[in-house]
Design a protein around this motif. Structure first.
Motif, PDB file in Angstrom:
ATOM      1  N   ASN A 147       0.822  -1.212   0.000  1.00  7.39           N
ATOM      2  CA  ASN A 147       0.000   0.000   0.000  1.00  7.39           C
ATOM      3  C   ASN A 147       0.857   1.264   0.000  1.00  7.39           C
ATOM      4  OD1 ASN A 147      -2.371   1.534   0.030  1.00  7.39           O
ATOM      5  ND2 ASN A 147      -2.315   1.666   2.283  1.00  7.39           N
TER       6      ASN A 147
ATOM      7  N   THR B   9       3.109   4.160  -2.728  1.00  6.35           N
ATOM      8  CA  THR B   9       3.289   4.688  -4.069  1.00  6.35           C
ATOM      9  C   THR B   9       4.782   4.751  -4.341  1.00  6.35           C
ATOM     10  OG1 THR B   9       1.304   6.037  -3.890  1.00  6.35           O
ATOM     11  CG2 THR B   9       2.880   6.655  -5.602  1.00  6.35           C
TER      12      THR B   9
ATOM     13  N   ASP C   3       7.845   6.042  -6.260  1.00  6.56           N
ATOM     14  CA  ASP C   3       8.202   7.197  -7.084  1.00  6.56           C
ATOM     15  C   ASP C   3       9.294   6.843  -8.079  1.00  6.56           C
ATOM     16  OD1 ASP C   3       6.478   8.934  -5.624  1.00  6.56           O
ATOM     17  OD2 ASP C   3       7.936   8.829  -3.991  1.00  6.56           O
ATOM     18  N   SER C   4      10.203   6.014  -7.639  1.00  2.76           N
ATOM     19  CA  SER C   4      11.315   5.657  -8.519  1.00  2.76           C
ATOM     20  C   SER C   4      11.951   4.366  -8.030  1.00  2.76           C
ATOM     21  CB  SER C   4      12.354   6.765  -8.517  1.00  2.76           C
ATOM     22  OG  SER C   4      12.920   6.878  -7.233  1.00  2.76           O
TER      23      SER C   4
ATOM     24  N   SER D  87      15.821   1.876  -8.382  1.00  6.05           N
ATOM     25  CA  SER D  87      17.147   1.735  -8.964  1.00  6.05           C
ATOM     26  C   SER D  87      17.499   0.262  -8.959  1.00  6.05           C
ATOM     27  CB  SER D  87      18.177   2.565  -8.202  1.00  6.05           C
ATOM     28  OG  SER D  87      18.645   1.865  -7.082  1.00  6.05           O
TER      29      SER D  87
ATOM     30  N   ILE E  90      12.676  -1.645  -0.010  1.00  2.87           N
ATOM     31  CA  ILE E  90      11.874  -0.470  -0.329  1.00  2.87           C
ATOM     32  C   ILE E  90      12.274   0.609   0.666  1.00  2.87           C
ATOM     33  CG2 ILE E  90       9.547   0.494  -0.471  1.00  2.87           C
ATOM     34  CD1 ILE E  90       8.614  -2.554  -0.626  1.00  2.87           C
TER      35      ILE E  90
ATOM     36  N   LEU F 213      11.232   4.058   2.227  1.00  2.00           N
ATOM     37  CA  LEU F 213      10.159   5.044   2.349  1.00  2.00           C
ATOM     38  C   LEU F 213      10.829   6.388   2.582  1.00  2.00           C
ATOM     39  CD1 LEU F 213       7.743   2.833   4.428  1.00  2.00           C
ATOM     40  CD2 LEU F 213       7.627   3.378   1.994  1.00  2.00           C
ATOM     41  N   THR F 214      10.779   7.211   1.569  1.00  2.00           N
ATOM     42  CA  THR F 214      11.609   8.423   1.567  1.00  2.00           C
ATOM     43  C   THR F 214      11.181   9.458   2.602  1.00  2.00           C
ATOM     44  OG1 THR F 214      10.249   9.106  -0.324  1.00  2.00           O
ATOM     45  CG2 THR F 214      12.437   8.263  -0.791  1.00  2.00           C
TER      46      THR F 214
ATOM     47  N   VAL G 115      11.851  -1.296   4.156  1.00  2.00           N
ATOM     48  CA  VAL G 115      11.013  -2.491   4.140  1.00  2.00           C
ATOM     49  C   VAL G 115      11.651  -3.518   3.210  1.00  2.00           C
ATOM     50  CG1 VAL G 115       8.723  -3.394   3.617  1.00  2.00           C
ATOM     51  CG2 VAL G 115       8.965  -1.055   4.462  1.00  2.00           C
ATOM     52  N   GLU G 116      11.620  -4.775   3.616  1.00  2.00           N
ATOM     53  CA  GLU G 116      12.203  -5.812   2.775  1.00  2.00           C
ATOM     54  C   GLU G 116      11.131  -6.536   1.975  1.00  2.00           C
ATOM     55  OE1 GLU G 116      14.410  -8.334   5.359  1.00  2.00           O
ATOM     56  OE2 GLU G 116      15.812  -6.751   5.916  1.00  2.00           O
TER      57      GLU G 116
ATOM     58  N   TYR H 145      16.299  -1.214  -5.423  1.00  2.00           N
ATOM     59  CA  TYR H 145      15.613  -0.428  -4.412  1.00  2.00           C
ATOM     60  C   TYR H 145      14.425   0.265  -5.048  1.00  2.00           C
ATOM     61  CZ  TYR H 145      20.105  -1.005  -2.106  1.00  2.00           C
ATOM     62  OH  TYR H 145      21.231  -1.542  -1.562  1.00  2.00           O
ATOM     63  N   PHE H 146      13.305   0.201  -4.351  1.00  2.00           N
ATOM     64  CA  PHE H 146      12.164   1.021  -4.741  1.00  2.00           C
ATOM     65  C   PHE H 146      12.073   2.160  -3.747  1.00  2.00           C
ATOM     66  CE2 PHE H 146      10.810  -2.932  -6.872  1.00  2.00           C
ATOM     67  CZ  PHE H 146      10.455  -2.413  -8.106  1.00  2.00           C
ATOM     68  N   TYR H 147      11.881   3.359  -4.257  1.00  2.00           N
ATOM     69  CA  TYR H 147      11.738   4.522  -3.395  1.00  2.00           C
ATOM     70  C   TYR H 147      10.295   5.009  -3.467  1.00  2.00           C
ATOM     71  CZ  TYR H 147      16.813   4.480  -3.555  1.00  2.00           C
ATOM     72  OH  TYR H 147      18.123   4.107  -3.471  1.00  2.00           O
ATOM     73  N   GLY H 148       9.688   5.167  -2.336  1.00  2.00           N
ATOM     74  CA  GLY H 148       8.297   5.604  -2.360  1.00  2.00           C
ATOM     75  C   GLY H 148       7.798   6.065  -1.013  1.00  2.00           C
ATOM     76  N   THR H 149       6.478   6.239  -0.921  1.00  2.00           N
ATOM     77  CA  THR H 149       5.862   6.692   0.319  1.00  2.00           C
ATOM     78  C   THR H 149       4.598   5.896   0.588  1.00  2.00           C
ATOM     79  OG1 THR H 149       4.747   8.385  -0.990  1.00  2.00           O
ATOM     80  CG2 THR H 149       6.698   9.070   0.249  1.00  2.00           C
ATOM     81  N   ARG H 150       4.238   5.804   1.851  1.00  2.00           N
ATOM     82  CA  ARG H 150       3.010   5.123   2.244  1.00  2.00           C
ATOM     83  C   ARG H 150       1.809   5.872   1.691  1.00  2.00           C
ATOM     84  NH1 ARG H 150       5.144   2.575   6.838  1.00  2.00           N
ATOM     85  NH2 ARG H 150       5.177   0.389   6.209  1.00  2.00           N
ATOM     86  N   ASN H 151       0.792   5.138   1.285  1.00  2.00           N
ATOM     87  CA  ASN H 151      -0.418   5.777   0.777  1.00  2.00           C
ATOM     88  C   ASN H 151      -1.282   6.327   1.903  1.00  2.00           C
ATOM     89  OD1 ASN H 151       0.187   5.213  -1.873  1.00  2.00           O
ATOM     90  ND2 ASN H 151      -0.984   3.316  -1.908  1.00  2.00           N
TER      91      ASN H 151
END
Lengths: 155, 155
Positions: free
Chosen positions: A129, A131, A133-134, A136, B101, B103-104, B110-111, B138-144
């Motif tokens: 849950n 989003t 953004d990017s 690597s 992951i 969370l910026t 998070v693994e 790596y995924f960079y993102g934020t919690r919804n």
DNA sequence: TTCATTGCAAAGCGTTTGCAGTCAC
DNA sequence: GTGACTGCAAACGCTTTGCAATGAA
């Protein structure tokens, strides 16, 4: 290489971005943009700085760092941290999403594109849950020699 | 946390590695290994150093860096370069392959584990005729938030 | 005994920052 | 004219290195 009129598009994108954000259109900023888009692929701050110095352009490292920050913000370049050392950058306008393979013996960088990454991204977003953004993704490896090829053929 | 007898396995792995490579089994090296395996997940050099200092263990940063290098070589820890700042590490023995992951907004890590990455790796190896030793994803993102969730539901 | 390893402090290196001068607006 | 931007040099933070002292083998 990039066609002259293609670069003018990039220049306009940058120019608009600067205006919209109340930033000044200084000659240094455009010179740096041009330097980046004039050469192919990856570069680091210092090589860019030295190159401009060699071409007798008066810039400071501070301005290069400053401008790179702005170019990152408007997505005209992408930043990479391949090893642990200095940051690498690449121009990103006109270039479709891709990831990198780092050949650790030659330091060569190969680009690739695999749609499954986008699929993983979607799953991640749903499961956690969030989003995204990017991302690597780097694969680190070496070119196969004849011998190595035979060895890995066993598995 | 890790059971006492589990850690003794790790210790043996390290001890053997040191012996096989003509490296000395110093108390500092084992203390650092223990410190790392005693706590959960990620750490950086300085927090590890400070933690050991607080527990009145006499170490230097130089030795921590040195030992971390050895532990990387024998795959007892993994190194990450999440942002641009300092390197992060995590113990890797007993832990299956996973990616991260970031969370910026909260700097939370998070693994996750997705088999499709292995599939991409295989394809890369075949297409480019290379051997992939490792990868980093790596995924960079934020919690919804509720709002964001509704927004993204449109797409 | 011997030399790898240690702690300490200094040096390195990429990047950031402070500031007086400059120039885009 | 004014304040954002520049160049310069100094500061910064993480990491590496030099070296004399130490201690594992």
């Amino acid at each position: 290489m990039i066609a002259e009129n293609d670069f003018s598009v990039v220049k306009n994108v940058f120019s608009s971005y600067l205006e919209e954000n109340g930033l000044r259109r200084t000659p240094e900023r455009f010179a740096i943009l041009e330097q980046i888009y004039d050469s192919k692929e990856h570069f680091d701050v210092d090589s860019l700085y030295v190159k401009m110095k060699n071409e007798n352009f008066r810039v400071s490292r501070a301005t290069v760092y400053n401008t790179i920050e702005v170019l990152l913000d408007c997505n005209l370049i992408r930043k990479h941290q391949f090893g642990d050392d200095k940051a690498h950058y690449e121009k990103s306008f006109f270039y479709r999403q891709h990831d990198h393979i780092i050949l650790t013996d030659t330091q060569e960088v190969v680009e690739f594109c695999d749609p499954r990454i986008e699929a993983i991204k979607k799953t991640i977003e749903e499961v956690f849950n969030i989003t995204v953004d990017s991302h690597s993704l780097y694969f680190y490896g070496t070119r196969n020699t004849e011998t190595k090829e035979n060895q890995s053929a066993k598995s």
